[in-house]
Design an enzyme around this catalytic site. Structure first.
Site, PDB file in Angstrom:
ATOM      1  N   SER A 230       0.803  -1.229   0.000  1.00 30.57           N
ATOM      2  CA  SER A 230       0.000   0.000   0.000  1.00 30.57           C
ATOM      3  C   SER A 230       0.832   1.274   0.000  1.00 30.57           C
ATOM      4  CB  SER A 230      -0.946   0.015   1.208  1.00 30.57           C
ATOM      5  OG  SER A 230      -0.220   0.136   2.408  1.00 30.57           O
TER       6      SER A 230
ATOM      7  N   LYS B  45       0.368   4.415   6.863  1.00 34.78           N
ATOM      8  CA  LYS B  45      -0.201   5.202   5.757  1.00 34.78           C
ATOM      9  C   LYS B  45       0.296   6.639   5.884  1.00 34.78           C
ATOM     10  CE  LYS B  45      -2.934   1.601   5.004  1.00 34.78           C
ATOM     11  NZ  LYS B  45      -2.670   0.640   3.906  1.00 34.78           N
TER      12      LYS B  45
END
EC number: 3.4.21.89
Length: 306
Positions: A38, A105
C-alpha cells in the site's frame, strides 16, 4: 555457593532486561512488518520498520507525514499475515487493540479538514498540499459511494446470519451495481462456507483460494475480513456521518474529517486498504512514525517523512 549466587544475579539481570525492554516497547519504540504494497514505492512489501512513539504524544502528525496506527477494527486477514515474532510482541499491546494490527499510511486530513479527489489529485480545504502534489489518488470507497461506511457496518453486523448477509449484499448489487457489492463482500468476508460452494452466485463465483481458511471449531471454511461493526458502534454512534460525507453540485463526494479523527491513505492507492474503505481513524489509535527501515539489510536506512 558462589555459583548459586552468580546464577541468581544472572536471573535478576535477565528480569531487569525484560522489564526494561517491555517499557521501551510500550512507550518509546517498537517494530512492525509491512505485509502489503500500500505504500509502494516509499515502503516495500516485507520491510520491517522501527517505529518511534514519542513525537506524536507531544504534537500532532502533519499533513503528508507517514503515520503508524492501530487498525480501527479487528483485521482477520492481516492477522494471518503476521509472523510469530510480531504476534508475540503484540501480546504487550494495550488490551483494547488485541486482535488489531498495525497499519502504515500517509496522513492527508485532520479534524475539520475538507477532502475531495478530482482528476487523481487530493484537495485539502480546496487546495492540493505541496507535499501531496506528486501523488495520485484513486476515488474509491467513500469517495465513490457516500453510504459506504454504513454498508460495511450493516454487512459486518449481519455476517453471522448467512442468509441475511447475502440478501444485503444482493440488495447493494441491485441498487448500486455488482462492483459495489463485491467490494463490500471482499472487505467483510464470509463465514460458514462449505467446500466447493459458490461465494456469491451470479456475482462472485470464484475467489482467490489463498484467502479461504478452514475453521477447526466449526468444521467449515471462511473468508477472513473486517469485524467492523464493533468499531463503528464505539466511535461513530455519536456522529451523524451525513454531516461529514456528502455530494457537491457536480457529483463529487466531499469528506469533512470529524474533530478527534484523522484521514490516512496509502501512496499506492490502487492497492491500499485505507480510510477510503474503513473510515476515520481516532486519535487514540496513533502509534508513532517509522524512523528507520531495519530489514532487509540492502534497504537499511531512514524513512523519509514526506
Amino acid at each position: 555457593m558462589n555459583l548459586k549466587k552468580e546464577s541468581v544475579e544472572w536471573i535478576k539481570a535477565l528480569l531487569y532486561a525484560l522489564v526494561a525492554a517491555t517499557i521501551v516497547r510500550l512507550y518509546i519504540f517498537e517494530t512492525m512488518l509491512v505485509p502489503t504494497g500500500s505504500m509502494i514505492p516509499t515502503i516495500q512489501i516485507g520491510d520491517r520498520l522501527f517505529v518511534e512513539k514519542i513525537t506524536y504524544t507531544v504534537r500532532e502528525p502533519q499533513i503528508g507525514e507517514i503515520v503508524v496506527f492501530w487498525s480501527p477494527f479487528v483485521d482477520e486477514r492481516a492477522s494471518h499475515m503476521l509472523r510469530l515474532f510480531d504476534k508475540f510482541m503484540d501480546l504487550f499491546s494495550p488490551s483494547k487493540f488485541r486482535g488489531h494490527v498495525k497499519y502504515v499510511k500517509r496522513l492527508v486530513g485532520k479534524g475539520g479538514d475538507v477532502l475531495e479527489i478530482k482528476d487523481g489529485k487530493l484537495y485539502v480545504n480546496g487546495e492540493v498540499p505541496e507535499v501531496l502534489k506528486d501523488r495520485y489518488y484513486e476515488p474509491e470507497g467513500i469517495f465513490k459511494y457516500e453510504d459506504f461506511y454504513e454498508w460495511l457496518y450493516t454487512a459486518s453486523k449481519l455476517r453471522k446470519d448467512k442468509q441475511a448477509y447475502r440478501d444485503f449484499i444482493y440488495d447493494i448489487a441491485k441498487n448500486y451495481g455488482r462492483t459495489a457489492a463485491v467490494l463490500v463482500f471482499s472487505l467483510i468476508g464470509e463465514e460458514g462456507l462449505s467446500y466447493g460452494e459458490a461465494f456469491l452466485p451470479g456475482l462472485l463465483n470464484y475467489f482467490d483460494p489463498s484467502m479461504v481458511y478452514y475453521d477447526e471449531k466449526t468444521k467449515s471454511y471462511y473468508i477472513p475480513g473486517m469485524i467492523y461493526h464493533e468499531f463503528y458502534e464505539e466511535y461513530y454512534s455519536k456522529l451523524d456521518l451525513k454531516k461529514y460525507v456528502g455530494k457537491t453540485d457536480d457529483g463529487t463526494i466531499r469528506i469533512r474529517v470529524p474533530e478527534g479523527f484523522y484521514f490516512l491513505m496509502g501512496d499506492n492507492t490502487k492497492e491500499s486498504l485505507d480510510c477510503r474503505y474503513f473510515g476515520f481513524v481516532p486519535k487514540d489509535h496513533i502509534i508513532g512514525w517509522p524512523i528507520l527501515r531495519i530489514w532487509p539489510f540492502e534497504r537499511f536506512g531512514p524513512i523519509q517523512k514526506y
